[in-house]
Design a protein around this motif. Structure first.
Motif, PDB file in Angstrom:
ATOM      1  N   GLY A 101       0.799  -1.216   0.000  1.00  0.00           N
ATOM      2  CA  GLY A 101       0.000   0.000   0.000  1.00  0.00           C
ATOM      3  C   GLY A 101       0.828   1.260   0.000  1.00  0.00           C
ATOM      4  O   GLY A 101       0.449   2.275  -0.607  1.00  0.00           O
ATOM      5  N   VAL A 102       1.977   1.229   0.671  1.00  0.00           N
ATOM      6  CA  VAL A 102       2.873   2.393   0.690  1.00  0.00           C
ATOM      7  C   VAL A 102       3.488   2.614  -0.690  1.00  0.00           C
ATOM      8  O   VAL A 102       3.464   3.725  -1.243  1.00  0.00           O
ATOM      9  CB  VAL A 102       3.980   2.208   1.745  1.00  0.00           C
ATOM     10  N   LEU A 103       4.058   1.549  -1.268  1.00  0.00           N
ATOM     11  CA  LEU A 103       4.769   1.703  -2.537  1.00  0.00           C
ATOM     12  C   LEU A 103       3.810   1.949  -3.698  1.00  0.00           C
ATOM     13  O   LEU A 103       4.154   2.649  -4.659  1.00  0.00           O
ATOM     14  CB  LEU A 103       5.642   0.484  -2.795  1.00  0.00           C
ATOM     15  N   GLU A 191      -6.685   3.164   1.489  1.00  0.00           N
ATOM     16  CA  GLU A 191      -5.605   2.241   1.827  1.00  0.00           C
ATOM     17  C   GLU A 191      -5.729   0.997   0.953  1.00  0.00           C
ATOM     18  O   GLU A 191      -6.765   0.337   0.945  1.00  0.00           O
ATOM     19  CB  GLU A 191      -5.632   1.844   3.301  1.00  0.00           C
ATOM     20  N   LEU A 192      -4.658   0.718   0.226  1.00  0.00           N
ATOM     21  CA  LEU A 192      -4.574  -0.474  -0.627  1.00  0.00           C
ATOM     22  C   LEU A 192      -3.802  -1.540   0.120  1.00  0.00           C
ATOM     23  O   LEU A 192      -2.740  -1.261   0.682  1.00  0.00           O
ATOM     24  CB  LEU A 192      -3.872  -0.109  -1.933  1.00  0.00           C
ATOM     25  N   HIS A 193      -4.307  -2.779   0.112  1.00  0.00           N
ATOM     26  CA  HIS A 193      -3.717  -3.824   0.953  1.00  0.00           C
ATOM     27  C   HIS A 193      -3.985  -5.185   0.327  1.00  0.00           C
ATOM     28  O   HIS A 193      -4.934  -5.352  -0.440  1.00  0.00           O
ATOM     29  CB  HIS A 193      -4.358  -3.768   2.348  1.00  0.00           C
ATOM     30  N   PHE A 376      -8.646  -4.103  -1.732  1.00  0.00           N
ATOM     31  CA  PHE A 376      -7.909  -5.347  -1.510  1.00  0.00           C
ATOM     32  C   PHE A 376      -7.538  -5.990  -2.848  1.00  0.00           C
ATOM     33  O   PHE A 376      -8.258  -5.856  -3.842  1.00  0.00           O
ATOM     34  CB  PHE A 376      -8.758  -6.359  -0.738  1.00  0.00           C
ATOM     35  N   ILE A 377      -6.408  -6.724  -2.830  1.00  0.00           N
ATOM     36  CA  ILE A 377      -6.100  -7.672  -3.895  1.00  0.00           C
ATOM     37  C   ILE A 377      -5.911  -9.041  -3.250  1.00  0.00           C
ATOM     38  O   ILE A 377      -5.665  -9.142  -2.043  1.00  0.00           O
ATOM     39  CB  ILE A 377      -4.843  -7.279  -4.700  1.00  0.00           C
ATOM     40  N   PRO A 378      -6.014 -10.128  -4.020  1.00  0.00           N
ATOM     41  CA  PRO A 378      -5.868 -11.473  -3.437  1.00  0.00           C
ATOM     42  C   PRO A 378      -4.431 -11.746  -2.998  1.00  0.00           C
ATOM     43  O   PRO A 378      -3.479 -11.160  -3.522  1.00  0.00           O
ATOM     44  CB  PRO A 378      -6.244 -12.405  -4.596  1.00  0.00           C
ATOM     45  N   CYS A 379      -4.292 -12.639  -2.047  1.00  0.00           N
ATOM     46  CA  CYS A 379      -2.976 -13.183  -1.706  1.00  0.00           C
ATOM     47  C   CYS A 379      -3.069 -14.711  -1.758  1.00  0.00           C
ATOM     48  O   CYS A 379      -4.119 -15.285  -1.466  1.00  0.00           O
ATOM     49  CB  CYS A 379      -2.471 -12.704  -0.353  1.00  0.00           C
ATOM     50  N   GLY A 399      -4.381  -3.535  -8.596  1.00  0.00           N
ATOM     51  CA  GLY A 399      -4.755  -2.806  -7.393  1.00  0.00           C
ATOM     52  C   GLY A 399      -4.231  -1.386  -7.399  1.00  0.00           C
ATOM     53  O   GLY A 399      -4.926  -0.443  -6.978  1.00  0.00           O
ATOM     54  N   ALA A 400      -3.001  -1.207  -7.864  1.00  0.00           N
ATOM     55  CA  ALA A 400      -2.420   0.137  -7.914  1.00  0.00           C
ATOM     56  C   ALA A 400      -3.142   1.014  -8.936  1.00  0.00           C
ATOM     57  O   ALA A 400      -3.296   2.227  -8.727  1.00  0.00           O
ATOM     58  CB  ALA A 400      -0.935   0.046  -8.233  1.00  0.00           C
ATOM     59  N   ASN A 401      -3.597   0.427 -10.036  1.00  0.00           N
ATOM     60  CA  ASN A 401      -4.365   1.206 -11.011  1.00  0.00           C
ATOM     61  C   ASN A 401      -5.721   1.626 -10.445  1.00  0.00           C
ATOM     62  O   ASN A 401      -6.197   2.734 -10.705  1.00  0.00           O
ATOM     63  CB  ASN A 401      -4.549   0.407 -12.304  1.00  0.00           C
ATOM     64  N   VAL A 402      -6.345   0.751  -9.663  1.00  0.00           N
ATOM     65  CA  VAL A 402      -7.591   1.135  -8.993  1.00  0.00           C
ATOM     66  C   VAL A 402      -7.330   2.281  -8.021  1.00  0.00           C
ATOM     67  O   VAL A 402      -8.100   3.253  -7.958  1.00  0.00           O
ATOM     68  CB  VAL A 402      -8.219  -0.069  -8.264  1.00  0.00           C
ATOM     69  N   LEU A 403      -6.236   2.176  -7.258  1.00  0.00           N
ATOM     70  CA  LEU A 403      -5.882   3.250  -6.321  1.00  0.00           C
ATOM     71  C   LEU A 403      -5.679   4.569  -7.073  1.00  0.00           C
ATOM     72  O   LEU A 403      -6.177   5.621  -6.641  1.00  0.00           O
ATOM     73  CB  LEU A 403      -4.620   2.869  -5.558  1.00  0.00           C
ATOM     74  N   LEU A 404      -4.931   4.531  -8.168  1.00  0.00           N
ATOM     75  CA  LEU A 404      -4.694   5.727  -8.968  1.00  0.00           C
ATOM     76  C   LEU A 404      -6.012   6.362  -9.397  1.00  0.00           C
ATOM     77  O   LEU A 404      -6.236   7.568  -9.199  1.00  0.00           O
ATOM     78  CB  LEU A 404      -3.856   5.354 -10.192  1.00  0.00           C
ATOM     79  N   GLN A 405      -6.885   5.556  -9.970  1.00  0.00           N
ATOM     80  CA  GLN A 405      -8.146   6.093 -10.482  1.00  0.00           C
ATOM     81  C   GLN A 405      -9.047   6.614  -9.358  1.00  0.00           C
ATOM     82  O   GLN A 405      -9.693   7.663  -9.502  1.00  0.00           O
ATOM     83  CB  GLN A 405      -8.875   5.019 -11.288  1.00  0.00           C
TER      84      GLN A 405
END
Length: 415
Positions: A101-103, A191-193, A376-379, A399-405
């Motif tokens: 989530g930070v990066l 928060e992305l996780h 969330f993304i899967p693990c 997930g990062a693209n969703v966060l961006l948008q």
């Protein structure tokens, strides 16, 4: 399509950075041991700070060590849109819990910087201090202080098992900032996780649109018995705290099952003293973690837990102490922030599931003072807090693209 809809982060760079920071505190089993305010944590933060400077961000640090990277908006007086998580890990943790989530947040800011694109609202990425709560026994500590859920003095007084305090280690590692650890205005927070559970993988969904977080608490129970020789002392004449534990465990598991498939109970720590194989323990300490998304069911579980542990003490004539040492009430995330995530998922065409988080996150504290939601993304296998924690590069990028948008929905891309 608008310019916002066509923007994408650099997935290869994000993955490479996850791998690089994963080498700091790397364990033999492929995970990370980068506990809060250790030298490894400091080195990880310094690496992150160097990447932020490369991306043109300004940095600031507050009095509990929370680190903020900022990309200014075209209207600097507006409240920022925030994202972030944590860089500290469990002793045998994975490479993605929190760190992702930070990066990913940094990747959002760098994508805009490289495209010479600007938002009306400033953007911020935060690294919260001591989210894991394994070295210092309060999870989500940095965000709790910042949001007003915990006093700075109480945080400073927390100590690890060697006696080193949070204040001592902030100073030793150079993480003690000069700004007040107090929340300012925040326009929106995300928060992305990684999910830290198996649901998204089992349902073959790419994104979890998180609508809230379940109620949860951690409890410490101590039974006091009488030390005695294992051989000469008959079972019926012992004051054995292990007998009480033996009664509690199946009853607590059964109680949890009665509260439905969403109920959770975990016994993560058990310690007997004096710890000799042929001596009846004189003292037994264990922890109980209780969780449920429904407030009524959660309260019912708490009442049943207390009745069970007290009944066991009475049956075996033991003195006891018990206390709740951490609690996070359930959270319902902001509808506009959830809608921003949903809009991003729809526009990108990813499969998704709307869900409640089973784990606590800094977003719980942030939601006390700002409109907030999570992604969330899967693990793999649902594993987290484990060296085998794994994710796919494709899901990381999605997930990062969703966060961006989602952030651009709230921060308003300046055309």
């Amino acid at each position: 399509m608008t310019q916002r809809h066509t923007l994408r982060i650099n997935g290869e760079r994000l993955w490479a950075r996850l791998e690089e920071i994963g080498q700091i505190g790397a364990t033999a089993g492929g995970g990370c041991n980068r506990q809060a305010l250790t030298d490894e944590d400091r080195i990880g933060r310094e690496l992150f700070a160097s990447w932020c400077e490369q991306a043109g961000c300004s940095l600031r640090r507050d009095a509990v060590g929370n680190l903020f990277a900022r990309r200014e908006g075209t209207e600097p007086g507006l409240a920022p849109v925030m994202t972030g998580s944590h860089l500290d890990t469990q002793p045998s943790g994975g490479k993605y819990d929190g760190i992702y989530g930070v990066l990913a947040g940094l990747e959002v800011l760098q994508t805009l910087e490289e495209g010479a694109l600007h938002t009306r609202h400033p953007l911020e990425v935060v690294v919260w201090t001591n989210e894991e709560g394994c070295r210092f026994d309060t999870a989500m500590m940095g965000s709790a202080v910042w949001s007003g859920a915990m006093s700075l003095e109480d945080a400073y007084a927390l100590a690890d098992r060697t006696g080193a305090s949070v204040r001592d280690e902030l100073e030793r590692t150079g993480q003690l900032g000069d700004l007040p650890a107090v929340a300012g205005p925040v326009h929106a927070a995300f928060e992305l996780h990684i999910e830290q559970g198996p649901v998204l993988e089992a349902e073959r969904k790419t994104i979890g649109v998180v609508t809230g977080v379940q109620h949860m608490s951690r409890h410490r129970v101590v039974y006091y018995g009488q030390e005695a020789h294992a051989g000469p002392t008959p079972m019926t004449l012992r004051k054995d705290p292990m007998m009480a534990l033996g009664q509690c465990l199946p009853e607590l598991y059964a109680m949890t099952e009665q509260h439905g498939p969403d109920a959770r109970v975990t016994f993560g720590f058990v310690h007997a003293e004096p710890g000799s194989s042929n001596t009846v323990p004189g003292r037994l300490e264990f922890t109980v973690d209780l969780r449920h998304p429904d407030a009524g069911q959660y309260q019912s579980m708490l009442q049943a837990y207390e009745a069970i542990i007290n009944a066991a003490a009475r049956r075996f004539d033991l003195a006891m102490e018990y206390a709740c040492f951490w609690e996070a009430p359930g959270v319902e995330f902001d509808s506009d922030c959830v809608a921003a995530v949903q809009s991003a998922v729809d526009n990108l065409g990813y499969s998704y599931r709307r869900m409640v988080s089973g784990a606590g996150h800094d977003a719980c504290n942030v939601s006390r003072v700002a409109p907030t939601s999570m992604i969330f993304i899967p693990c793999e296998g649902g594993l987290s807090h484990n060296e085998k924690e794994a994710v796919s590069a494709a899901d990381v990028e999605a997930g990062a693209n969703v966060l961006l948008q989602a952030m651009l929905v709230r921060a308003e891309l300046d055309s």
